[in-house]
Design a protein around this motif. Structure first.
Motif, PDB file in Angstrom:
ATOM      1  N   HIS A  49       1.349   9.593  -5.190  1.00 52.27           N
ATOM      2  CA  HIS A  49       1.882  10.904  -4.793  1.00 52.27           C
ATOM      3  C   HIS A  49       2.706  11.515  -5.913  1.00 52.27           C
ATOM      4  O   HIS A  49       2.540  12.695  -6.256  1.00 52.27           O
ATOM      5  N   GLN A  50       3.588  10.712  -6.507  1.00 51.10           N
ATOM      6  CA  GLN A  50       4.435  11.221  -7.587  1.00 51.10           C
ATOM      7  C   GLN A  50       3.599  11.648  -8.802  1.00 51.10           C
ATOM      8  O   GLN A  50       3.845  12.697  -9.397  1.00 51.10           O
ATOM      9  N   ASP A  51       2.627  10.813  -9.175  1.00 55.17           N
ATOM     10  CA  ASP A  51       1.773  11.145 -10.326  1.00 55.17           C
ATOM     11  C   ASP A  51       0.932  12.380 -10.054  1.00 55.17           C
ATOM     12  O   ASP A  51       0.730  13.223 -10.940  1.00 55.17           O
ATOM     13  N   LYS A  52       0.431  12.500  -8.835  1.00 46.72           N
ATOM     14  CA  LYS A  52      -0.414  13.637  -8.486  1.00 46.72           C
ATOM     15  C   LYS A  52       0.376  14.942  -8.500  1.00 46.72           C
ATOM     16  O   LYS A  52      -0.137  15.985  -8.949  1.00 46.72           O
TER      17      LYS A  52
ATOM     18  N   PHE B  88      -2.393  11.905   3.573  1.00 50.01           N
ATOM     19  CA  PHE B  88      -2.089  11.347   4.902  1.00 50.01           C
ATOM     20  C   PHE B  88      -3.354  10.779   5.547  1.00 50.01           C
ATOM     21  O   PHE B  88      -3.347   9.676   6.101  1.00 50.01           O
ATOM     22  N   LYS B  89      -4.455  11.541   5.456  1.00 52.44           N
ATOM     23  CA  LYS B  89      -5.730  11.056   6.013  1.00 52.44           C
ATOM     24  C   LYS B  89      -6.163   9.772   5.310  1.00 52.44           C
ATOM     25  O   LYS B  89      -6.618   8.817   5.956  1.00 52.44           O
TER      26      LYS B  89
ATOM     27  N   SER C  69       0.829  -1.207   0.000  1.00 48.82           N
ATOM     28  CA  SER C  69       0.000   0.000   0.000  1.00 48.82           C
ATOM     29  C   SER C  69       0.864   1.257   0.000  1.00 48.82           C
ATOM     30  O   SER C  69       0.527   2.251  -0.670  1.00 48.82           O
ATOM     31  N   SER C  70       1.976   1.218   0.736  1.00 47.81           N
ATOM     32  CA  SER C  70       2.883   2.371   0.784  1.00 47.81           C
ATOM     33  C   SER C  70       3.491   2.642  -0.589  1.00 47.81           C
ATOM     34  O   SER C  70       3.624   3.804  -1.001  1.00 47.81           O
ATOM     35  N   ILE C  71       3.852   1.569  -1.291  1.00 45.44           N
ATOM     36  CA  ILE C  71       4.404   1.729  -2.642  1.00 45.44           C
ATOM     37  C   ILE C  71       3.365   2.350  -3.578  1.00 45.44           C
ATOM     38  O   ILE C  71       3.662   3.266  -4.353  1.00 45.44           O
ATOM     39  N   VAL C  72       2.118   1.848  -3.484  1.00 44.25           N
ATOM     40  CA  VAL C  72       1.034   2.374  -4.328  1.00 44.25           C
ATOM     41  C   VAL C  72       0.781   3.852  -4.010  1.00 44.25           C
ATOM     42  O   VAL C  72       0.624   4.685  -4.920  1.00 44.25           O
TER      43      VAL C  72
END
Length: 343
Positions: free
Chosen positions: A32-35, A117-118, A24-27
């Motif tokens: 995050h990078q794409d956003k 984060f939420k 999940s952290s990798i996803v």
């Protein structure tokens, strides 16, 4: 929940939750990078639209000299924030520099980080909930098996007591007609079975009362008398001072019986068992084969040889805890083992 059930439960939670959390952290990192790229691309298009009418207050406009190194319609990170260069109308000597201020970009980025984060917290709680559910589900068959095993053990304990008691009584009756060596051997074997029965009985026992005034030397000597017959090649040395303690006699007998039996069973031929008893302390030393892994000797079913069931010392530890007795074991391979009881 029992100790071994807790250990199995926590292991199942760990094995299920950690891989899912990593995945999940990798996803989330990839999201995050794409956003971030999407946010920056959106700012760039807004900058381009701004150069048509200059009506937005989001940006700062500047005019700079034309530079071949400055690529048009590309986002740069500059000291003011994010900037991009566009052609100035009717001029090839100057470029329009559009700046998106750093504080505005940080606000957009901060709002995004708070949202992700939420979302991450919610995802982790869901994964943890699923992990607990999976662990409970995986623990169920083990609990059922242990329940059957404990009931089976209780039945075995109950059925073991009757024949061992009968053998002891009948061997004592036979002694009245003649004290033969064979009868003594039968009696000693019956006492060994009785000792095993008492060990098994303590596995399922819940509470232990400490309300008896016990002579320590009397308990030790009675155990040595039996063991001397069972292990005739063992040399027993005694430095025993008689003192009384308030405890549970049966429980104290189980502790000493297991420790002294181990000192004999795992000793060398013509080995020595030295028992030292002074006020509130008992030390049992032997010249046996030693223990490889002292830290595991109290684990139930752990054993370093093919002999025994691996339950004696786990019962000793349980009883010592119940009687508030501090037990310490030191051992060296091929030199021997020393057990200290502080009563």
């Amino acid at each position: 929940m029992k100790k071994y059930e807790k250990k199995s439960f926590l292991t199942s939670v760990f094995l299920f939750f950690i891989p899912l959390a990593i995945f999940s952290s990798i996803v989330l990192y990839m999201y995050h990078q794409d956003k971030i790229k999407d946010i920056e691309q959106n700012i760039l298009y807004q900058m381009r639209d701004y150069t048509f009418d200059f009506k937005s207050d989001k940006f700062i406009l500047d005019v700079v000299e034309y530079d071949n190194n400055k690529e048009l319609f590309k986002l740069y990170k500059c000291k003011e924030g994010l900037c991009s260069y566009f052609k100035a109308a009717d001029s090839g000597l100057y470029l329009l520099k559009v700046v998106f201020p750093q504080e505005k970009y940080e606000k957009i980025y901060k709002d995004f980080i708070v949202k992700i984060f939420k979302f991450s917290v919610v995802v982790m709680f869901i994964l943890l909930f699923l992990s607990f559910g999976f662990a409970f589900y995986s623990l169920r068959p083990m609990r059922e098996a242990l329940y059957l095993l404990e009931n089976f053990l209780k039945d075995i304990i109950h059925d073991l007591n009757t024949p061992s008691t009968s053998i002891l009584l009948n061997s004592k009756l036979l002694k009245r007609h003649g004290d033969f060596e064979e009868i003594e051997r039968i009696e000693l074997s019956a006492k060994t079975i009785s000792s095993l029965y008492k060990n098994l009985e303590f596995i399922t026992q819940k509470g232990i009362e400490k309300n008896e005034n016990i002579s320590v030397s009397q308990v030790i000597n009675s155990k040595i008398d039996v063991l001397h017959k069972l292990y005739p090649t063992i040399i027993f040395k005694k430095d025993i001072e008689d003192f009384f303690i308030k405890t549970n006699e049966n429980a104290l007998e189980r502790i000493l019986d297991n420790l002294l039996t181990n000192a004999c069973k795992y000793n060398k031929k013509n080995g020595i068992v030295h028992i030292i008893a002074s006020k509130n302390k008992i030390i049992i030393k032997d010249t046996g084969i030693g223990i490889k892994n002292v830290s595991r000797v109290f684990d139930r079913y752990y054993k370093e040889t093919d002999r025994g069931l691996g339950i004696g010392l786990s019962i000793v530890k349980k009883l010592c805890s119940a009687l508030d007795i501090k037990i310490t074991i030191k051992s060296k391979i091929e030199e021997g083992t020393s057990v200290e009881l502080v009563l």
